[in-house]
Design a protein around this motif. Structure first.
Motif, short mmCIF file in Angstrom:
data_model
loop_
_atom_site.label_atom_id
_atom_site.label_comp_id
_atom_site.label_asym_id
_atom_site.label_seq_id
_atom_site.Cartn_x
_atom_site.Cartn_y
_atom_site.Cartn_z
N ASP A 326 38.56 34.58 43.28
CA ASP A 326 39.33 35.42 42.36
C ASP A 326 38.62 35.52 41.02
O ASP A 326 37.72 34.77 40.71
N SER A 328 37.40 35.28 37.44
CA SER A 328 37.39 34.12 36.57
C SER A 328 36.69 34.43 35.24
O SER A 328 35.91 35.36 35.13
N ARG A 352 44.44 29.77 31.01
CA ARG A 352 44.88 29.10 32.24
C ARG A 352 46.39 29.19 32.41
O ARG A 352 46.88 29.35 33.52
N ARG A 353 47.10 29.10 31.29
CA ARG A 353 48.55 29.19 31.40
C ARG A 353 49.01 30.61 31.73
O ARG A 353 50.15 30.84 32.06
N LEU A 354 48.09 31.54 31.63
CA LEU A 354 48.41 32.92 32.03
C LEU A 354 47.94 33.17 33.45
O LEU A 354 47.80 34.31 33.89
N ASP A 355 47.62 32.10 34.17
CA ASP A 355 47.19 32.20 35.56
C ASP A 355 45.82 32.86 35.71
O ASP A 355 45.54 33.54 36.68
N ILE A 356 45.00 32.70 34.70
CA ILE A 356 43.63 33.19 34.80
C ILE A 356 42.72 32.00 35.03
O ILE A 356 42.74 31.03 34.27
N LYS A 357 41.95 32.07 36.09
CA LYS A 357 41.06 30.96 36.43
C LYS A 357 39.92 30.91 35.41
O LYS A 357 39.13 31.84 35.31
#
Length: 420
Positions: A326, A328, A352-357
């Motif tokens: 995915d 990144s 990261r807390r926004l679901d982004i690797k």
RNA sequence: GUGGAUGUGGCGAAGCGGUCAACGCACCGGAUUGUGGCUCCGGCACUCGAGGGUUCGAUACCCUUCAUCCACCCCA
């Protein structure tokens, strides 16, 4: 290297566990559709459970169990299979008091002390289902169709589903004698291992690989002709139900299940080209097991399938489970500036807390080296927070594919990336 | 438990009695100091699974052992 993993065990590395998770997800999904629920039982049990549940005469009990004594002098055994444990739980946790039948599935490691080879390990993994508390042939057909659907959904080709009935305590002993009477005159012509089988498990002789034994066995009496009325009727129904549902099976009177507890229906799914261990799934009915473990007579059916063999089969047909990388982001900061590094870390956390690797550099590498690292992990974007940019609260967002980059306030980076 | 094959750096792979143990990939660093992917340059095995033996000398020959792979038995 001083210490290595025990013989016959495997480490599953990230590239493996991705595929495993995908297959496990598929299994859980199918179980949901078929209305099975998960049960988890201990990985070790009282040794007697397996001796009684699996059968004292089986290879598993006679030579394959990992048995040890604990500090309290109890004899315990690493589970070689899970049906006995599930039945034990059915009794111990009083699942017989719930709506019947109870439909359970499990997956996890099993242990057998054997010489490893293709598709065989000392720690291996099984998925299995059990329907406890019904004699209905629809239950047999249900679990067979579940397994069949799973392999088809996975896209495994060259599958064969073998179906047989191994009878019950009423008719199997009789058939066994008929068979022994048939082979007795030829006993000395049989191969050495079949001479062993003659007493232990004469049904196995029919399935011997030796041509001589095959020829001798050609005219042997068939199990189908020796089933009692109850077993014959049950078998007929299972076949009809499967046929109506479009599950293509092949009758195989030579197929014998090795575990003592099987009655009536026995089935096996095999796939060619994965080596000598071609069975990917095996199961059947075990109407006597719960009673053997001290419960009321409780007819049940189940199967177990080998996880490792799924991957062997996929590999043999040249398929890999596609696991996509995915999007990144790699956050880069100037190496000799603690302020930019901290800002990078904070931004990283936000993303990261926004679901982004998101990845970043740990070692204070040069910008060049960080970009190289970002490239290597296929980062789609890099965010560069340099001393100059940080001075006026800005950062550079660079698209790695085309090299385009823009400068914008650090506070806006999250939103900008979310919109990509 | 029985039988067969194999064991050289992170991976693939030469060498099979006597130069510093090829080469490829990967990895690390560099090519005027803050920008990747291509190219170029440099680095990366006191050691050839482990232990013992033969020999002036062994990664190579012999023995033992361990591990891996494959097959038998049996099974998922």
């Amino acid at each position: 290297m001083a210490i290595t993993r025990p013989r016959g065990t495997n480490d599953f590395l990230p590239e493996d566990t991705k595929s495993w998770q995908a297959v496990e997800a598929m299994l859980r999904q199918i179980c949901r559709e078929f209305a099975f629920e998960e049960i988890r039982t201990p990985i070790f049990e009282d040794t007697d459970l397996f001796i009684r549940g699996v059968g004292n005469t089986t290879d598993i009990v006679q030579k394959e169990m990992y048995t040890f004594t604990d500090r309290g002098e109890r004899s315990l055994t690493l589970r070689p299979e899970n049906t006995a444990s599930v039945c034990r739980a059915y009794l111990e946790d009083k699942l017989y008091g719930r709506i019947q039948p109870v439909k359970l599935y499990y997956m996890g490691p099993m242990f057998r002390y054997e010489r490893p080879q293709a598709g065989r390990f000392r720690q291996f993994h099984q998925f299995g289902v059990e329907v406890i508390g019904t004699i209905s042939p629809y239950a047999d057909a249900e679990i067979i169709s579940l397994a069949w659907e799973f392999y088809n959904r996975l896209g495994i080709r060259n599958l064969r589903l073998y179906l047989n009935s191994v009878g019950c305590p009423n008719c199997r002993p009789r058939y066994r004698e008929v068979l022994q009477d048939y082979f007795r005159p030829h006993l000395d012509q049989l191969c050495p291992s079949c001479q062993e089988r003659f007493e232990r498990n004469p049904l196995r002789i029919l399935d011997c690989k030796s041509e001589i034994c095959q020829n001798i066995g050609k005219e042997a009496p068939q199990i189908f002709d020796n089933l009692c009325d109850s077993c014959a009727d049950h078998f007929e129904q299972v076949k009809r139900i499967l046929a109506t549902a479009g599950v293509e099976y092949m009758l195989n009177p030579r197929m014998v299940r090795g575990l003592d507890y099987y009655t009536k229906t026995a089935f096996e799914i095999v796939v060619e080209n994965i080596g000598a261990q071609s069975a990917v799934c095996g199961g059947g009915r075990y109407d006597g097991l719960i009673e053997e473990l001290g419960g009321e007579p409780t007819p049940s059916v189940g199967f177990a399938l080998g996880m490792e063999r799924i991957f062997s089969a996929l590999k043999a047909q040249g398929d890999d489970i596609e696991v996509e990388d995915d999007c990144s982001v790699f956050v880069i900061s100037t190496p000799d500036n603690e302020e930019t590094r901290k800002a990078a870390f904070a931004l990283c956390y936000d993303l990261r807390r926004l679901d982004i690797k998101t990845e970043l550099d740990y070692d204070g590498k040069s910008i060049k080296a960080q970009l190289k690292a970002a490239n290597r992990i296929n980062a789609e974007y890099t965010v560069i927070i340099g001393s100059e940019e940080l001075a006026d609260g800005q950062a550079i967002v660079k698209c790695m594919k085309d090299g385009e980059q823009i400068k914008l306030p650090i506070a806006d980076v999250k939103q900008y990336l979310l919109e990509r």
